[in-house]
Design an enzyme around this catalytic site. Structure first.
Site, PDB file in Angstrom:
ATOM      1  N   ARG A 225      -5.850   4.901   1.988  1.00 45.14           N
ATOM      2  CA  ARG A 225      -4.410   4.731   2.166  1.00 45.14           C
ATOM      3  C   ARG A 225      -4.154   3.650   3.207  1.00 45.14           C
ATOM      4  NH1 ARG A 225      -3.825   6.188  -2.037  1.00 45.14           N
ATOM      5  NH2 ARG A 225      -2.748   8.015  -2.894  1.00 45.14           N
ATOM      6  N   HIS A 273      -3.583  -2.720  -5.208  1.00 45.55           N
ATOM      7  CA  HIS A 273      -3.729  -1.277  -5.444  1.00 45.55           C
ATOM      8  C   HIS A 273      -4.253  -0.995  -6.854  1.00 45.55           C
ATOM      9  CE1 HIS A 273      -2.070   2.806  -3.889  1.00 45.55           C
ATOM     10  NE2 HIS A 273      -3.153   2.989  -4.630  1.00 45.55           N
TER      11      HIS A 273
END
Length: 310
Positions: A225, A273
């Site tokens: 993250r 991502h």
């Protein structure tokens, strides 16, 4: 638990709708964008299926929330949750995808791809011996399914693999696993550091100046993250060469703003991502399997632990 009305809020809705038709399920469905989402939709729904929403919503109106991504911090982190509402998450070949992502950058580094490309541009013939995987050490933060898959593959190729987890319990394919309370003990020896941790209060900005002061010429790979990294401290570590390079797939704010210094930093490689991207086919397969488990009152392996936050 009776699930009759299911609300999908996703950019993948057109593909998901087509794929769901092949399953011939009996439930009623609505497919809306977040911009179209209304309180009327939430009042109608028994289940809510989505990922990475920009706003907070009252999920106490539904019985079940299913995340189309592996992470659930956007539902839970620093937010209240009605424990009567079931929360499940996407499972799939994330370990394989993330492992291949990390391995590609580690091999490119050991095989000197960037230096040889620079020499080619200079028309300079300058041999340099690539390093072997067996000569390198990697520290993986997070020893869950994804971390274990990375450890299995990298150790099978000869790398020395070490782990850090909340408990510090030993796991297969790791030389040793240390707890958060002792996680600095191995960092000084490492060539690579891979973050696979979920976002919780304990992992928020865990990769900071204090940690980077223990590193030396380390390659940092973040597939966990973005919020786990203090961006300012990472930039300082790159300048001081405590970190010699960073491979970043996740960021605190996505998409990354055009004026962010990461875009133009010569020691940073960024991807949008995609290290563990969810395909519509995988998303539907996991959703349907979870729905069937709920209907048949079977155990849910992808049920989120509210205490742990993942």
């Amino acid at each position: 638990m009776d699930i009759n009305h299911i609300l999908f809020v996703s950019e993948m809705n057109p593909q998901i709708k087509d794929i769901l038709n092949s399953y011939h399920l009996t439930q009623s469905y609505r497919f809306v964008t977040e911009a179209e989402l209304s309180e009327t939709d939430l009042d109608w729904a028994d289940a809510f299926v989505s990922f990475q929403l920009s706003e907070d919503y009252d999920f106490s109106k539904v019985k079940w929330v299913h995340s189309l991504g592996a992470g659930v911090d956007h539902f839970l982190y620093k937010k209240s949750w009605d424990e009567q509402v079931l929360l499940t998450r996407m499972t799939g070949p994330f370990g394989q995808r993330i492992t291949e992502y990390c391995l590609s950058y580690i091999l490119a580094d050991l095989q000197c791809h960037t230096p040889f490309s620079e020499l080619q541009a200079q028309t300079t013939w300058q041999p340099k011996a690539p390093r072997l995987l067996s000569e390198a050490k990697v520290l993986i933060y997070g020893t869950g399914k994804i971390g274990q898959h990375i450890a299995k593959v990298l150790s099978s190729l000869g790398m020395k693999v070490y782990g850090v987890s909340l408990s510090g319990n030993s796991k297969p394919n790791f030389e040793t696993v240390t707890s958060f309370s002792d996680h600095f003990s191995k960092i000084t020896e490492m060539d690579y550091l891979i973050n696979t941790l979920p976002l919780t209060e304990k992992t928020d900005q865990i990769f900071n100046r204090t940690l980077f002061q223990y590193t030396s010429q380390l390659l940092f790979i973040n597939v966990g993250r973005g919020e786990s990294v203090c961006e300012k401290d990472l930039l300082e570590a790159l300048t001081s060469e405590h970190v010699r390079g960073a491979i970043l797939d996740v960021f605190a704010h996505e998409p990354l703003g055009a004026d962010h210094p990461f875009w133009r930093h010569p020691k940073i490689r960024m991807t949008p991502h995609i290290a563990a991207i969810t395909t519509p086919e995988e998303a539907v397969a996991c959703f349907v399997e979870t729905l069937q488990h709920i209907e048949n009152k079977h155990p849910l392996p992808n049920k989120v632990d509210m205490v742990k936050g993942y």
